[in-house]
Design a protein around this motif. Structure first.
Motif, short mmCIF file in Angstrom:
data_model
loop_
_atom_site.label_atom_id
_atom_site.label_comp_id
_atom_site.label_asym_id
_atom_site.label_seq_id
_atom_site.Cartn_x
_atom_site.Cartn_y
_atom_site.Cartn_z
N VAL A 111 0.86 -1.17 0.00
CA VAL A 111 0.00 0.00 0.00
C VAL A 111 0.90 1.23 0.00
O VAL A 111 1.76 1.38 0.89
CB VAL A 111 -0.94 0.04 1.21
CG1 VAL A 111 -1.74 1.34 1.23
CG2 VAL A 111 -1.89 -1.15 1.19
N ALA A 112 0.76 2.06 -1.02
CA ALA A 112 1.57 3.28 -1.15
C ALA A 112 0.65 4.49 -1.22
O ALA A 112 -0.50 4.40 -1.69
CB ALA A 112 2.45 3.21 -2.39
N GLU A 113 1.16 5.66 -0.79
CA GLU A 113 0.39 6.89 -0.81
C GLU A 113 1.02 7.89 -1.76
O GLU A 113 2.26 8.04 -1.78
CB GLU A 113 0.31 7.50 0.59
CG GLU A 113 -0.53 8.74 0.66
CD GLU A 113 -0.70 9.27 2.08
OE1 GLU A 113 -1.50 10.19 2.28
OE2 GLU A 113 -0.01 8.72 2.99
N ARG A 114 0.19 8.56 -2.55
CA ARG A 114 0.69 9.59 -3.46
C ARG A 114 1.20 10.78 -2.64
O ARG A 114 0.52 11.27 -1.75
CB ARG A 114 -0.40 10.05 -4.42
CG ARG A 114 0.11 11.02 -5.49
CD ARG A 114 -1.04 11.55 -6.33
NE ARG A 114 -1.67 10.50 -7.13
CZ ARG A 114 -1.24 10.11 -8.33
NH1 ARG A 114 -0.16 10.66 -8.86
NH2 ARG A 114 -1.87 9.16 -8.98
N ILE A 115 2.40 11.25 -2.98
CA ILE A 115 3.01 12.35 -2.21
C ILE A 115 3.17 13.61 -3.04
O ILE A 115 3.56 14.65 -2.52
CB ILE A 115 4.38 11.93 -1.65
CG1 ILE A 115 5.33 11.49 -2.76
CG2 ILE A 115 4.21 10.86 -0.59
CD1 ILE A 115 6.74 11.17 -2.27
N ALA A 116 2.91 13.54 -4.34
CA ALA A 116 3.08 14.75 -5.18
C ALA A 116 2.13 14.67 -6.36
O ALA A 116 1.70 13.60 -6.77
CB ALA A 116 4.52 14.85 -5.68
#
Length: 540
Positions: free
Chosen positions: A535-540
């Motif tokens: 699970v990854a989160e968008r940072i930009a």
């Protein structure tokens, strides 16, 4: 065990139940407080700290009402009392109080389609054709040749009609003959069921799971069901028909609207329907449409699936788009009617890794999620020998119907205690041979256990609006790879699942725009080992 605390309240504009995680407890098998080998309400109350420590929002209790236990509580003989084997109404009140103190809401089963044949209503109804409750059940005359009024078949096998000499009529039962069908078309029956709901709401319950609600009403004309078109192998007479006349009547939503109006007078309560069968998708949408019926529904997309593949998941979640007219889904990988998922879906050598991937997948799905007791431990299906079976469906259809008993065995609390700490007596079903090694106390001591992972992943879901209540968009569906995004107003999460044993490499178009939030069975980067998930989160 971590000290249980009250869970944070959801945002003011989001009902507590939307995106909730709910822990199902099968009372007979959770914890026995008095040594009779059967779990009970005080046993549940004494172990609610464990449930609260998981970080779930609510518990769902399978039936604990007065019953002769022909179908283990789903044959109710008194809707408004506790069966003595489980305790008393005072024990139930104590359970409610303890659960609420721990921040756990309590959902209970309601069985509105049928009762036990020992229920006083049925005893009176069958006594004559003119008594005050004569029409509270579905009675019909025989055909001229003495055969049943229609060709309808029971879920558990054989005709759905049983002859009763007292009335010289047949009565309908969609399940066991000891579970006569209520005539829910009848206004007096509806009032009695609404009064039953009011009784439990007044005692503090936070909602209901409605059992087999699509069976609540039938076609009064008793029209024969047509045959199914497929030629597949069938183990029950029930499987030969399309069930369009003995269930799913168009008047069911009207009754649900009456129920919802009552429940809404109690504030933030929750209702979820269990809906099975070939028409389940249509019925689930119908029962949850708008704001005047049920809050949610779940079917058997995963519970009866023989494998868990990306396409299985994609097909299920695609049926519930984020549209105003479509209801809010609920999902379960395991429950009391289905074999344990790790035994259905994974080879023994892959079960540990698979169980971790499966848990992360569950917490990433859009909708409410149900965990079945012991799922946080990775419990396997138990092979219960025929001589020890209790499940009436398995006994009737042996050996072609897989026993539900194998998923109802005692919860293992202590690895070195008799009966794995479930009871001081002989349990009603045997403890699984490998279950003591999966017991709560052993997993508490292992920081890398599935139990600790479950807590971490449920906390991840709760802390991130995109996972709890956000929209879901499929990105890729391959033979063993599933990728989707979850989006809320200010957050986007990317969820990747390798559902096979071989490694897979996959990365988004701009990998630098994502930061890892959590993973299971994962070595690093965008290479997913067998049964790994990210699970990854968008940072930009």
């Amino acid at each position: 065990m971590p000290e249980p605390t009250r869970q944070p309240e959801p945002a003011a504009d989001t009902p507590w139940w939307k995106g909730a995680s709910i822990y199902q407890i099968y009372p007979r098998s959770f914890a026995d407080s008095n040594g009779d080998g059967i779990g009970d309400l005080p046993g549940i109350t004494g172990h609610l700290d464990h449930v609260a420590s998981l970080g779930v929002d609510a518990i769902w209790l399978s039936p604990f009402f007065t019953s002769p236990m022909r179908d283990y509580g789903y044959d109710v003989a008194d809707y408004r009392d506790v069966d003595p084997i489980f305790g008393t109404l005072a024990d139930f009140d104590a359970l409610i109080a303890r659960a609420h103190a721990l921040g756990l809401r309590v959902i209970i089963d309601q069985v509105y389609s049928h009762t036990s044949n020992e229920h006083p209503w049925f005893v009176e109804s069958r006594s004559s054709r003119t008594n005050p409750k004569a029409d509270w059940y579905v009675w019909a005359d025989a055909k001229p040749d003495g055969s049943p009024p229609s060709n309808w078949q029971s879920v558990f096998g054989g005709p759905a009609w049983t002859w009763d000499a007292r009335r010289r009529q047949y009565y309908l039962h969609n399940f066991l003959k000891e579970q006569p069908q209520l005539h829910v078309h009848d206004a007096a029956v509806q009032e009695e069921l609404l009064d039953t709901a009011r009784f439990w709401l007044d005692r503090g319950v936070d909602g209901f799971r409605l059992d087999a609600i699509n069976f609540a009403m039938h076609d009064p004309a008793l029209t024969d069901n047509p045959p199914v078109a497929d030629n597949g192998i069938k183990t029950r007479s029930f499987d030969f028909q399309r069930h369009i006349h003995n269930q799913s009547h168009a008047d069911i939503p009207g009754f649900l609207e009456r129920l919802r109006r009552l429940i809404d007078t109690y504030g933030d309560r929750f209702t979820v329907a269990e809906v099975g069968g070939a028409e389940s998708d249509r019925e689930m949408k119908l029962f949850t449409r708008g704001n005047a019926r049920l809050n949610s529904a779940y079917g058997f997309d995963f519970l009866y699936a023989s494998t868990l593949e990306p396409r299985t998941v994609a097909d299920a979640i695609t049926l519930w788009p984020a549209q105003a007219e479509t209801g809010w889904p609920s999902w379960a990988f395991e429950n009391h009617d289905a074999p344990r998922a790790v035994s259905r879906w994974a080879a023994p050598e892959h079960r540990d890794a698979f169980a971790r991937m499966k848990m992360l997948l569950l917490v990433c799905l859009r909708g409410n999620i149900f965990l079945y007791y012991g799922e946080e431990l990775g419990l396997t299906q138990v092979d219960v020998p025929f001589a020890l079976l209790r499940d009436p469906e398995a006994i009737a259809n042996w050996p072609l119907t897989l026993s539900r008993d194998g998923a109802r065995t005692p919860m293992p609390w202590r690895s070195d205690a008799p009966q794995a700490g479930f009871s001081d007596g002989t349990p009603w079903l045997p403890v699984g041979a490998d279950h003591p090694s999966l017991a709560v106390d052993r997993q508490e001591r292992d920081p890398g256990s599935l139990l600790h992972l479950t807590r971490r992943l449920l906390a991840l879901r709760k802390a991130n609006p995109a996972l709890a209540t956000g929209d879901l968009t499929l990105v890729e569906v391959a033979p063993t790879l599933l990728v989707f995004e979850r989006r809320a107003a200010n957050q986007t999460m990317l969820c990747l699942f390798n559902m096979g044993p071989a490694p897979i490499e996959w990365q988004p178009a701009q990998p630098e725009r994502w930061r890892l939030r959590d993973s299971v069975n994962h070595a690093g980067g965008w290479i997913l080992a067998g049964y790994a998930a990210i699970v990854a989160e968008r940072i930009a």
